[in-house]
Design an enzyme around this catalytic site. Structure first.
Site, PDB file in Angstrom:
ATOM      1  N   ASP A   1      61.878  10.858  49.870  1.00  0.00           N
ATOM      2  CA  ASP A   1      61.824  12.173  48.083  1.00  0.00           C
ATOM      3  C   ASP A   1      62.481  13.324  47.860  1.00  0.00           C
ATOM      4  O   ASP A   1      63.090  13.913  48.755  1.00  0.00           O
ATOM      5  CB  ASP A   1      60.733  13.099  48.587  1.00  0.00           C
ATOM      6  CG  ASP A   1      59.674  14.178  47.422  1.00  0.00           C
ATOM      7  OD1 ASP A   1      60.635  14.044  46.759  1.00  0.00           O
ATOM      8  OD2 ASP A   1      58.491  13.835  47.562  1.00  0.00           O
ATOM      9  N   HIS A   2      63.384  12.979  46.708  1.00  0.00           N
ATOM     10  CA  HIS A   2      64.392  12.829  46.096  1.00  0.00           C
ATOM     11  C   HIS A   2      64.270  14.366  46.255  1.00  0.00           C
ATOM     12  O   HIS A   2      65.558  15.244  46.020  1.00  0.00           O
ATOM     13  CB  HIS A   2      65.402  12.429  45.391  1.00  0.00           C
ATOM     14  CG  HIS A   2      64.771  12.488  44.213  1.00  0.00           C
ATOM     15  ND1 HIS A   2      63.872  12.003  43.644  1.00  0.00           N
ATOM     16  CD2 HIS A   2      65.613  12.890  43.142  1.00  0.00           C
ATOM     17  CE1 HIS A   2      63.647  12.209  42.382  1.00  0.00           C
ATOM     18  NE2 HIS A   2      64.549  13.252  42.399  1.00  0.00           N
TER      19      HIS A   2
ATOM     20  N   HIS B   1      56.578  14.566  45.081  1.00  0.00           N
ATOM     21  CA  HIS B   1      57.948  15.795  45.003  1.00  0.00           C
ATOM     22  C   HIS B   1      56.781  17.405  44.439  1.00  0.00           C
ATOM     23  O   HIS B   1      56.707  18.254  45.548  1.00  0.00           O
ATOM     24  CB  HIS B   1      58.484  15.393  43.212  1.00  0.00           C
ATOM     25  CG  HIS B   1      58.978  14.323  43.276  1.00  0.00           C
ATOM     26  ND1 HIS B   1      59.541  13.326  44.347  1.00  0.00           N
ATOM     27  CD2 HIS B   1      59.237  12.892  42.043  1.00  0.00           C
ATOM     28  CE1 HIS B   1      60.250  12.855  44.268  1.00  0.00           C
ATOM     29  NE2 HIS B   1      59.801  12.164  42.602  1.00  0.00           N
TER      30      HIS B   1
HETATM   31  C1  BG6 Z   1      60.978   9.933  39.702  1.00  0.00           C
HETATM   32  C2  BG6 Z   1      59.704   9.717  39.497  1.00  0.00           C
HETATM   33  O1  BG6 Z   1      60.548  10.334  41.459  1.00  0.00           O
HETATM   34  O2  BG6 Z   1      61.557  11.320  40.186  1.00  0.00           O
HETATM   35  C3  BG6 Z   1      60.347   9.155  37.570  1.00  0.00           C
HETATM   36  O3  BG6 Z   1      59.822   8.303  39.694  1.00  0.00           O
HETATM   37  C4  BG6 Z   1      60.649  11.071  37.225  1.00  0.00           C
HETATM   38  O4  BG6 Z   1      59.423   9.417  37.079  1.00  0.00           O
HETATM   39  C5  BG6 Z   1      61.936  10.904  38.550  1.00  0.00           C
HETATM   40  O5  BG6 Z   1      62.133  10.668  35.621  1.00  0.00           O
HETATM   41  C6  BG6 Z   1      62.014  12.394  38.414  1.00  0.00           C
HETATM   42  O6  BG6 Z   1      63.777  13.271  39.182  1.00  0.00           O
HETATM   43  P1  BG6 Z   1      64.446  14.025  38.630  1.00  0.00           P
HETATM   44  O7  BG6 Z   1      65.241  14.250  39.880  1.00  0.00           O
HETATM   45  O8  BG6 Z   1      65.211  13.266  37.114  1.00  0.00           O
HETATM   46  O9  BG6 Z   1      63.315  15.509  38.343  1.00  0.00           O
END
Ligand code: BG6
Length: 518
Positions: A205-206, A268
């Site tokens: 989960d980044h 997230h």
């Molecule tokens: C991803 C989603 O996991 O996270 C995207 O699939 C979203 O829809 C993105 O735009 C948002 O990531 P960040 O790092 O730009 O907040």
């Protein structure tokens, strides 16, 4: 970090990017094998992250990256494509030609059909060759970056062809979304845990790789002033916002099936929520932290079907203007059905049934095509029990708020009351602010840099454990079931470029709160 801090680090030979990782030695040699190697995630995130790790001398001395895909392509054209992508998407801009040249020597493309044993047998032969050439010690990381419906089959075939056990360590990274509901997540876990040991599985989960998300733990557990008031006695409510101004970015078909609940909330937002609400772990070991996250996710109060409508709000965007540009309505986007009822906005009220949080509302919201990109966790404290300055402030004084800004403009601020200069006792809210950009000289690594390095180092702290993903699905299932059980022909809409539907405010108004203006 102060300039002095940096000088000290330099004297001690500490690399600031690696500081805080549980292993201080360089990761051992590896081959990273990317399923979906010619796809979007590899081009936008994975390859630029690897290049930036190389730039900071954080990669193992022997690393090979093998992109897998169906498209016909040779190594040379794969390298050229990835250079183009890295130039567009890397946080450090156009790669240095010499560095890139060294980096790309380890980039390979293998074309194949990965729905059959034959594809994996070919891959085995290619790997043996590449591993000898690069001296990687046979350590392998399989990264699943294809469309999620292919994950179970790939895992099964990795098992059947013996690729789950390699000559060195073997790990597997599984991208989100992890299943599309609890049942499919259970199935995916069953097959993943059948083929691999849990210690080999990295559910990514980044958001957990973001510096500011990790800072939630530091703020709570490396300071003495916050934890004593971090509970229902002092906190009135918590708001978690993950707002995006972007739309579908070419992923209409995927998004149609997902919606914001599956795309952002189950993963997230639930992670942000768990870090804010969990109990202090006994230490900073992966399982100690994950134990606490699971506990708090399990304590989330389940909504009964008839409570969903009054606690959850969903909507989809209509046409509008975002950052000065006219954008179409969700239903007019490519890959989206004209009568779609997929939600692009979600807001809800949750309660946690435990000693620390009983009765404190947690308001969560996320959406696409909102007014701006802004993610924040805001803790609103109680009003003072008795206001001494009531006469000069007949409307009372606003409560203290601690705001953790996740992105952009990363930092932390506290709003508190101060005496307005003058003869009376007028009280005004003021803000004390910490900004990452001002306080630390070095730029934060991208989330994927941190996480890829952690996989090579074998550190699972920032990855989701089996029971954690299941607990997060259990938390959102009553909502999905209520929506599926009561289909609508149209969702409320909000104008793109605004802060979401008007009705989202009603959720909070009923409790005497309002959404924060970000
Ligand atoms: C991803 C989603 O996991 O996270 C995207 O699939 C979203 O829809 C993105 O735009 C948002 O990531 P960040 O790092 O730009 O907040």
């Amino acid at each position: 970090m102060s300039t002095n801090g940096q000088a000290l680090d330099a004297a001690l030979g500490v690399n600031p990017l690696r500081e805080g990782l549980s292993f201080q030695e360089a990761p051992p040699g590896h081959t990273l094998i990317i399923f979906g190697g010619s796809g979007d995630l590899a081009a936008r995130k994975l390859i630029p992250a690897l290049y930036n790790l190389e730039r900071n001398a954080l990669l193992p001395s022997s690393l090979a990256v093998v992109g897998l895909g169906r498209r016909p392509m040779d190594d040379e054209s794969y390298r050229a494509r990835q250079l183009e992508a890295t130039t567009s998407f890397s946080r450090t801009g156009k790669p240095d030609p010499e560095l890139w040249n060294a980096f790309q020597q380890g980039l390979y493309y293998v074309r194949g059909d990965f729905s059959t044993h034959a594809g994996y047998e070919d891959l085995k032969r290619e790997l043996a060759d590449i591993e000898t050439r690069h001296g990687t010690g046979g350590n392998r990381i399989f990264y699943l970056a294809t469309q999620p419906s292919l994950f179970p089959e790939i895992i099964r075939l990795l098992g059947e062809t013996g690729l789950n056990r390699g000559p060195g360590t073997t790990r597997i990274v599984i991208e989100k979304p992890f299943g599309r509901d609890l049942a499919t997540a259970l199935d995916l876990n069953a097959i993943a845990n059948d083929v691999f040991d849990e210690s080999q599985i990295y559910r990514i989960d980044h958001y957990l790789g973001k510096e500011t998300v990790q800072n939630v733990l530091v703020l709570r557990f490396a300071n003495v002033i916050f934890e004593p008031v971090w509970n229902r006695r002092y906190i009135d409510s918590v708001q978690i916002t993950v707002a995006e101004s972007v739309g579908l970015e070419g992923r209409g078909t995927y998004y149609e099936e997902a919606g914001v609940l599956r795309d952002m909330v189950q993963n997230h937002i639930m992670q942000l929520f768990a870090l804010v609400a969990m109990e202090p772990p006994v230490d900073f070991q992966a399982d100690s932290i994950r134990d606490e996250k699971v506990k708090v996710l399990r304590a989330l109060r389940h909504l009964e079907p008839d409570q969903v409508a009054s606690n959850v709000m969903r909507a989809s965007y209509g046409a509008g203007f975002v950052e000065g540009r006219e954008v179409p309505a969700y239903r007019d986007e490519d890959g989206v059905a004209p009568d779609s009822t997929t939600e692009t906005y979600f807001a809800s009220r949750f309660f946690i049934d435990n000693w620390r949080w009983k009765g404190v509302p947690f308001y969560l919201r996320s959406g696409k095509r909102l007014a701006k990109r802004a993610s924040e966790i805001a803790i609103q404290f109680n009003e003072v029990p008795h206001l001494l300055f009531g006469e000069s402030n007949p409307d009372g004084v606003p409560p203290n708020v601690l705001a953790l800004r996740i992105q952009p403009d990363e930092g932390v601020s506290i709003t508190f009351e101060a005496k307005q200069p003058g003869l009376g006792m007028r009280v005004r809210p003021v803000r004390m602010d910490f900004g990452y950009g001002q306080s630390f000289a070095e730029e934060s690594p991208d989330a994927y840099e941190r996480l890829l390095l952690d996989v090579m180092l074998g550190d699972q702290t920032l990855f989701i454990r089996r029971d954690e993903t299941e607990a997060a699905w259990r938390a959102v299932m009553p909502i999905l079931e209520a929506w599926e059980g009561d289909p609508v022909s149209r969702l409320p809409t909000y104008e793109a470029g605004r802060w979401g539907p008007r009705q989202a405010g009603d959720l909070l108004r009923a409790d005497g709160f309002r959404w924060r203006r970000l």
